[in-house]
Design a protein around this motif. Structure first.
Motif, mmCIF file in Angstrom:
data_model
loop_
_atom_site.group_PDB
_atom_site.id
_atom_site.type_symbol
_atom_site.label_atom_id
_atom_site.label_comp_id
_atom_site.label_asym_id
_atom_site.label_seq_id
_atom_site.Cartn_x
_atom_site.Cartn_y
_atom_site.Cartn_z
ATOM 1 N N MET A 49 -22.989 -10.711 -30.160
ATOM 2 C CA MET A 49 -21.807 -9.872 -30.384
ATOM 3 C C MET A 49 -20.666 -10.306 -29.475
ATOM 4 N N GLY A 50 -20.988 -10.666 -28.258
ATOM 5 C CA GLY A 50 -19.960 -11.124 -27.329
ATOM 6 C C GLY A 50 -19.266 -12.376 -27.828
ATOM 7 N N LYS A 51 -20.036 -13.340 -28.288
ATOM 8 C CA LYS A 51 -19.450 -14.577 -28.822
ATOM 9 C C LYS A 51 -18.638 -14.293 -30.082
ATOM 10 N N ALA A 52 -19.169 -13.452 -30.952
ATOM 11 C CA ALA A 52 -18.450 -13.112 -32.182
ATOM 12 C C ALA A 52 -17.147 -12.380 -31.862
ATOM 13 N N GLY A 53 -17.186 -11.529 -30.846
ATOM 14 C CA GLY A 53 -15.989 -10.807 -30.441
ATOM 15 C C GLY A 53 -14.900 -11.734 -29.940
ATOM 16 N N ARG A 54 -15.274 -12.654 -29.078
ATOM 17 C CA ARG A 54 -14.271 -13.595 -28.558
ATOM 18 C C ARG A 54 -13.671 -14.411 -29.704
ATOM 19 N N GLN A 55 -14.518 -14.858 -30.624
ATOM 20 C CA GLN A 55 -14.010 -15.650 -31.745
ATOM 21 C C GLN A 55 -13.078 -14.822 -32.626
ATOM 22 N N ARG A 56 -13.409 -13.553 -32.828
ATOM 23 C CA ARG A 56 -12.546 -12.677 -33.634
ATOM 24 C C ARG A 56 -11.172 -12.518 -32.977
ATOM 25 N N VAL A 57 -11.149 -12.370 -31.672
ATOM 26 C CA VAL A 57 -9.872 -12.256 -30.963
ATOM 27 C C VAL A 57 -9.056 -13.537 -31.150
ATOM 28 N N LYS A 58 -9.688 -14.674 -30.990
ATOM 29 C CA LYS A 58 -8.975 -15.945 -31.157
ATOM 30 C C LYS A 58 -8.457 -16.098 -32.589
#
Length: 97
Positions: free
Chosen positions: A61-70
């Motif tokens: 979820m953390g990785k997916a979250g960062r990618q969503r922000v980018k």
């Protein structure tokens, strides 16, 4: 309103648990970058337990979250959206929505 706190948390690779109304509906991808829940303590407790008990889920979820922000909320994403919108307006083809 648009809440910046979920976006900041996702950029920091922290899964988000938020009320499913307002800004978080736009920023949080339920089940992928965190969880959106009604204002019900039992519903919140359930997902808190799930996140705290599963390090792989937290990491994913953390990785997916960062990618969503980018992808959706960065200056680069804003620039691309603005560029596309201006080009469509100049061409006389405004995007619906």
């Amino acid at each position: 309103h648009f809440g910046i706190v979920p976006v900041e948390a996702m950029y920091a690779q922290v899964p988000v648990i938020a009320v499913n109304s307002g800004g978080p509906l736009e920023s949080v991808d339920d089940g992928k970058t965190g969880y959106l829940r009604h204002q019900d303590p039992l519903a919140w407790a359930e997902v808190i337990k799930k996140i705290c008990g599963d390090s792989k889920l937290r990491e994913d979820m953390g990785k997916a979250g960062r990618q969503r922000v980018k992808d959706r909320f960065s200056l680069e994403a804003f620039g691309k959206t603005l560029d596309t919108t201006v080009k469509e307006l100049v061409a006389g083809k405004p995007k619906a929505g």
